[in-house]
Design a protein around this motif. Structure first.
Motif, PDB file in Angstrom:
ATOM      1  N   GLY A  13     -56.217  32.130  18.499  1.00 62.63           N
ATOM      2  CA  GLY A  13     -57.426  31.509  17.935  1.00 62.63           C
ATOM      3  C   GLY A  13     -57.487  30.000  18.047  1.00 62.63           C
ATOM      4  N   GLY A  14     -56.331  29.332  18.121  1.00 64.29           N
ATOM      5  CA  GLY A  14     -56.297  27.886  18.301  1.00 64.29           C
ATOM      6  C   GLY A  14     -56.909  27.113  17.146  1.00 64.29           C
ATOM      7  N   THR A  15     -57.396  25.904  17.451  1.00 60.94           N
ATOM      8  CA  THR A  15     -57.911  25.010  16.420  1.00 60.94           C
ATOM      9  C   THR A  15     -59.211  25.517  15.807  1.00 60.94           C
ATOM     10  OG1 THR A  15     -59.009  23.672  18.128  1.00 60.94           O
ATOM     11  CG2 THR A  15     -56.807  22.976  17.439  1.00 60.94           C
ATOM     12  N   LEU A  16     -60.018  26.232  16.595  1.00 58.56           N
ATOM     13  CA  LEU A  16     -61.279  26.752  16.062  1.00 58.56           C
ATOM     14  C   LEU A  16     -61.000  27.792  14.975  1.00 58.56           C
ATOM     15  CD1 LEU A  16     -64.291  26.297  16.438  1.00 58.56           C
ATOM     16  CD2 LEU A  16     -64.315  28.128  18.126  1.00 58.56           C
ATOM     17  N   TRP A  17     -59.983  28.611  15.172  1.00 55.98           N
ATOM     18  CA  TRP A  17     -59.603  29.593  14.162  1.00 55.98           C
ATOM     19  C   TRP A  17     -59.122  28.910  12.881  1.00 55.98           C
ATOM     20  CZ3 TRP A  17     -59.733  33.471  11.264  1.00 55.98           C
ATOM     21  CH2 TRP A  17     -58.632  33.960  10.549  1.00 55.98           C
ATOM     22  N   LYS A  18     -58.406  27.803  13.018  1.00 55.62           N
ATOM     23  CA  LYS A  18     -57.941  27.075  11.828  1.00 55.62           C
ATOM     24  C   LYS A  18     -59.121  26.608  10.989  1.00 55.62           C
ATOM     25  CE  LYS A  18     -53.580  25.525  13.850  1.00 55.62           C
ATOM     26  NZ  LYS A  18     -52.746  24.384  14.270  1.00 55.62           N
ATOM     27  N   GLU A  19     -60.153  26.103  11.647  1.00 54.26           N
ATOM     28  CA  GLU A  19     -61.343  25.673  10.914  1.00 54.26           C
ATOM     29  C   GLU A  19     -62.098  26.857  10.348  1.00 54.26           C
ATOM     30  OE1 GLU A  19     -64.378  23.247   9.295  1.00 54.26           O
ATOM     31  OE2 GLU A  19     -62.256  22.965   9.800  1.00 54.26           O
ATOM     32  N   SER A  20     -62.167  27.947  11.110  1.00 55.67           N
ATOM     33  CA  SER A  20     -62.827  29.159  10.624  1.00 55.67           C
ATOM     34  C   SER A  20     -62.124  29.690   9.377  1.00 55.67           C
ATOM     35  CB  SER A  20     -62.825  30.225  11.724  1.00 55.67           C
ATOM     36  OG  SER A  20     -63.365  31.445  11.256  1.00 55.67           O
ATOM     37  N   ALA A  89     -66.140  32.060  14.688  1.00 59.76           N
ATOM     38  CA  ALA A  89     -67.374  31.915  13.910  1.00 59.76           C
ATOM     39  C   ALA A  89     -67.078  31.084  12.675  1.00 59.76           C
ATOM     40  CB  ALA A  89     -67.922  33.282  13.516  1.00 59.76           C
ATOM     41  N   LEU A  90     -67.802  29.979  12.510  1.00 56.70           N
ATOM     42  CA  LEU A  90     -67.591  29.064  11.392  1.00 56.70           C
ATOM     43  C   LEU A  90     -68.691  29.259  10.359  1.00 56.70           C
ATOM     44  CD1 LEU A  90     -66.820  25.772  13.379  1.00 56.70           C
ATOM     45  CD2 LEU A  90     -65.223  27.576  12.694  1.00 56.70           C
ATOM     46  N   PRO A 119     -75.762  27.322  17.050  1.00 57.96           N
ATOM     47  CA  PRO A 119     -74.817  26.874  18.084  1.00 57.96           C
ATOM     48  C   PRO A 119     -73.756  25.946  17.511  1.00 57.96           C
ATOM     49  CG  PRO A 119     -76.922  25.726  18.285  1.00 57.96           C
ATOM     50  CD  PRO A 119     -77.123  26.794  17.258  1.00 57.96           C
ATOM     51  N   HIS A 120     -72.569  25.982  18.119  1.00 52.26           N
ATOM     52  CA  HIS A 120     -71.535  25.002  17.772  1.00 52.26           C
ATOM     53  C   HIS A 120     -72.045  23.598  18.106  1.00 52.26           C
ATOM     54  CE1 HIS A 120     -68.308  27.552  16.487  1.00 52.26           C
ATOM     55  NE2 HIS A 120     -68.292  28.254  17.600  1.00 52.26           N
ATOM     56  N   LEU A 121     -71.461  22.616  17.492  1.00 54.62           N
ATOM     57  CA  LEU A 121     -71.922  21.242  17.687  1.00 54.62           C
ATOM     58  C   LEU A 121     -71.714  20.755  19.114  1.00 54.62           C
ATOM     59  CD1 LEU A 121     -70.732  19.609  14.332  1.00 54.62           C
ATOM     60  CD2 LEU A 121     -72.972  20.593  14.910  1.00 54.62           C
ATOM     61  N   ASP A 122     -70.786  21.381  19.844  1.00 57.56           N
ATOM     62  CA  ASP A 122     -70.550  20.986  21.236  1.00 57.56           C
ATOM     63  C   ASP A 122     -71.273  21.902  22.227  1.00 57.56           C
ATOM     64  OD1 ASP A 122     -69.074  23.293  20.948  1.00 57.56           O
ATOM     65  OD2 ASP A 122     -67.258  22.507  21.920  1.00 57.56           O
ATOM     66  N   ALA A 123     -72.221  22.702  21.741  1.00 59.26           N
ATOM     67  CA  ALA A 123     -72.930  23.645  22.614  1.00 59.26           C
ATOM     68  C   ALA A 123     -73.815  22.901  23.609  1.00 59.26           C
ATOM     69  CB  ALA A 123     -73.778  24.594  21.776  1.00 59.26           C
ATOM     70  N   ASN A 124     -73.813  23.379  24.857  1.00 58.46           N
ATOM     71  CA  ASN A 124     -74.716  22.788  25.848  1.00 58.46           C
ATOM     72  C   ASN A 124     -76.136  23.346  25.649  1.00 58.46           C
ATOM     73  OD1 ASN A 124     -75.074  25.271  27.329  1.00 58.46           O
ATOM     74  ND2 ASN A 124     -73.141  24.901  28.403  1.00 58.46           N
ATOM     75  N   PRO A 125     -77.136  22.798  26.341  1.00 54.52           N
ATOM     76  CA  PRO A 125     -78.519  23.242  26.109  1.00 54.52           C
ATOM     77  C   PRO A 125     -78.746  24.738  26.324  1.00 54.52           C
ATOM     78  CG  PRO A 125     -78.527  21.171  27.301  1.00 54.52           C
ATOM     79  CD  PRO A 125     -77.094  21.618  27.243  1.00 54.52           C
ATOM     80  N   LEU A 126     -78.035  25.348  27.276  1.00 54.45           N
ATOM     81  CA  LEU A 126     -78.214  26.778  27.504  1.00 54.45           C
ATOM     82  C   LEU A 126     -77.673  27.586  26.331  1.00 54.45           C
ATOM     83  CD1 LEU A 126     -77.291  27.122  31.293  1.00 54.45           C
ATOM     84  CD2 LEU A 126     -79.413  26.343  30.229  1.00 54.45           C
ATOM     85  N   ALA A 127     -76.525  27.165  25.822  1.00 50.29           N
ATOM     86  CA  ALA A 127     -75.942  27.853  24.660  1.00 50.29           C
ATOM     87  C   ALA A 127     -76.786  27.631  23.416  1.00 50.29           C
ATOM     88  CB  ALA A 127     -74.515  27.366  24.437  1.00 50.29           C
ATOM     89  N   GLN A 128     -77.342  26.431  23.275  1.00 49.68           N
ATOM     90  CA  GLN A 128     -78.226  26.157  22.144  1.00 49.68           C
ATOM     91  C   GLN A 128     -79.442  27.073  22.178  1.00 49.68           C
ATOM     92  OE1 GLN A 128     -79.299  21.984  22.243  1.00 49.68           O
ATOM     93  NE2 GLN A 128     -77.166  21.343  22.375  1.00 49.68           N
ATOM     94  N   ARG A 207     -71.733  29.160  12.584  1.00 55.66           N
ATOM     95  CA  ARG A 207     -71.838  28.488  13.886  1.00 55.66           C
ATOM     96  C   ARG A 207     -70.992  29.277  14.877  1.00 55.66           C
ATOM     97  NH1 ARG A 207     -74.890  24.240  14.369  1.00 55.66           N
ATOM     98  NH2 ARG A 207     -75.490  23.134  12.458  1.00 55.66           N
ATOM     99  N   HIS A 208     -71.667  29.741  15.932  1.00 53.13           N
ATOM    100  CA  HIS A 208     -70.966  30.575  16.914  1.00 53.13           C
ATOM    101  C   HIS A 208     -71.748  30.549  18.217  1.00 53.13           C
ATOM    102  CE1 HIS A 208     -70.014  34.557  18.839  1.00 53.13           C
ATOM    103  NE2 HIS A 208     -68.809  34.037  18.672  1.00 53.13           N
ATOM    104  N   SER A 209     -71.130  30.057  19.273  1.00 53.24           N
ATOM    105  CA  SER A 209     -71.793  30.013  20.582  1.00 53.24           C
ATOM    106  C   SER A 209     -70.733  29.844  21.665  1.00 53.24           C
ATOM    107  CB  SER A 209     -72.814  28.862  20.641  1.00 53.24           C
ATOM    108  OG  SER A 209     -72.169  27.608  20.415  1.00 53.24           O
ATOM    109  N   HIS A 210     -71.169  30.018  22.922  1.00 54.70           N
ATOM    110  CA  HIS A 210     -70.260  29.896  24.065  1.00 54.70           C
ATOM    111  C   HIS A 210     -70.946  29.117  25.180  1.00 54.70           C
ATOM    112  CE1 HIS A 210     -67.525  32.857  22.323  1.00 54.70           C
ATOM    113  NE2 HIS A 210     -68.597  33.597  22.051  1.00 54.70           N
ATOM    114  N   ASN A 211     -70.232  28.170  25.760  1.00 56.96           N
ATOM    115  CA  ASN A 211     -70.724  27.442  26.929  1.00 56.96           C
ATOM    116  C   ASN A 211     -70.285  28.188  28.193  1.00 56.96           C
ATOM    117  OD1 ASN A 211     -71.868  25.385  25.360  1.00 56.96           O
ATOM    118  ND2 ASN A 211     -69.962  24.217  25.329  1.00 56.96           N
ATOM    119  N   TYR A 212     -70.998  29.273  28.493  1.00 54.95           N
ATOM    120  CA  TYR A 212     -70.621  30.117  29.622  1.00 54.95           C
ATOM    121  C   TYR A 212     -70.954  29.461  30.955  1.00 54.95           C
ATOM    122  CZ  TYR A 212     -70.019  34.165  26.504  1.00 54.95           C
ATOM    123  OH  TYR A 212     -69.601  35.035  25.532  1.00 54.95           O
TER     124      TYR A 212
END
Length: 299
Positions: A13-20, A89-90, A119-128, A207-212
């Motif tokens: 899960g990394g750092t995102l899991w820690k915040e979740s 998911a946050l 969307p996550h705060l770092d989501a690109n326009p497509l993910a948003q 907050r949950h999204s992916h920059n695919y």
């Protein structure tokens, strides 16, 4: 508020899991239970869960199955409701969980509900756009005979943030196994066919999204095509999804233009083409060919 158990499948899960996990711990009214099913993470995912006093059960990575693992987690749950989250998911806002589960008190015929994904705060326009298009501001409760949402959209539901009545899940044998995705939509469809209701709770937010990438979108929509082909009963019962992709693609272009991020237009077009080709291949390909293509694209 009805009592509930929270289940979260995890893997690296990394750092995102820690915040979740931190946000989840801040919201949990004790003694509500958090059950983590970890697929033998190689990082500190399990330690993070233990640091927040979550229960952790380890399974082999090869044994993870989107539906099967979630059904396995139901075995010792004694609460009326189960809430499923994903590790990325946050929870957003202090009442995300209570807002989601409260719909079951208000609507006795609702057996599954899902929250709004931002969307996550770092989501690109497509993910948003993907999140704003799929998760609108207005809540609803839907039955099979309701005009809204239309067709296959009635069964839209995401286990990234969803809740279910445990007795209903058990009555249908839990989630279907061996699906690469869509185990949540299958349960929603079964609920509707059984004259139960599905709820969308827009004030329960994560907050949950992916920059695919373009290739990732191709793979994802190939899998969606396979899902729709193998679960054709859902389309027979709920209605076709044809035409939705074109509307989504055009709306995405409008969103980009409105955002004045014109350099994303070309990528948006290529992504839409990749989705279309991937979906058609997945939907029309025979089982043998599907397996062959999946082996190639998932190398």
């Amino acid at each position: 508020m009805m009592n509930f158990t929270i289940v979260i499948p995890t893997y690296n899960g990394g750092t995102l899991w820690k915040e979740s996990a931190r946000r989840l711990a801040d919201q949990i009214p004790m003694p509500f239970r958090v059950k983590v099913i970890d697929s033998s993470s190689k990082d500190d995912t399990q330690k993070t869960a233990q640091d927040f006093n979550f229960e952790v059960e380890r399974i082999d990575q090869k044994d993870f199955d989107h539906g099967g693992t979630r059904s396995y987690a139901l075995a010792d749950i004694e609460t009326e409701l189960v809430v499923f989250l994903t590790q990325d998911a946050l929870l957003e806002g202090e009442k995300a969980l209570s807002n989601l589960v409260s719909v079951f008190d208000r609507e006795p015929e609702v057996v599954c509900a899902y929250g709004r994904q931002l969307p996550h705060l770092d989501a690109n326009p497509l993910a948003q756009h993907a999140r704003y298009n799929s998760y609108k501001p207005n809540s609803y409760v839907a039955s099979l005979t309701d005009a809204f949402p239309a067709g296959f959209r009635k069964a839209f539901l995401s286990n990234s943030f969803a809740a279910y009545r445990v007795d209903f899940l058990r009555s249908i044998g839990g989630f279907p196994k061996h699906l690469i995705l869509g185990e949540d939509a299958c349960v929603a469809a079964k609920a509707l066919v059984a004259n139960k209701k599905v709820a969308y709770v827009s004030d329960a937010k994560v907050r949950h999204s992916h920059n695919y990438s373009v290739l990732q979108e191709f793979k994802r929509y190939f899998d969606i095509g396979v899902f729709h082909s193998t679960q054709s009963w859902m389309i027979d019962e709920l209605g076709s999804v044809e035409g939705e992709g074109v509307k989504f693609a055009l709306d995405q272009l409008k969103y980009i233009c409105k955002s004045k991020k014109y350099h994303w237009l070309i990528l948006s077009i290529f992504t839409s083409i990749a989705k279309f080709i991937g979906y058609k291949l997945g939907k029309k390909t025979s089982s043998a060919w599907c397996k062959a293509i999946q082996k190639i694209i998932y190398v």
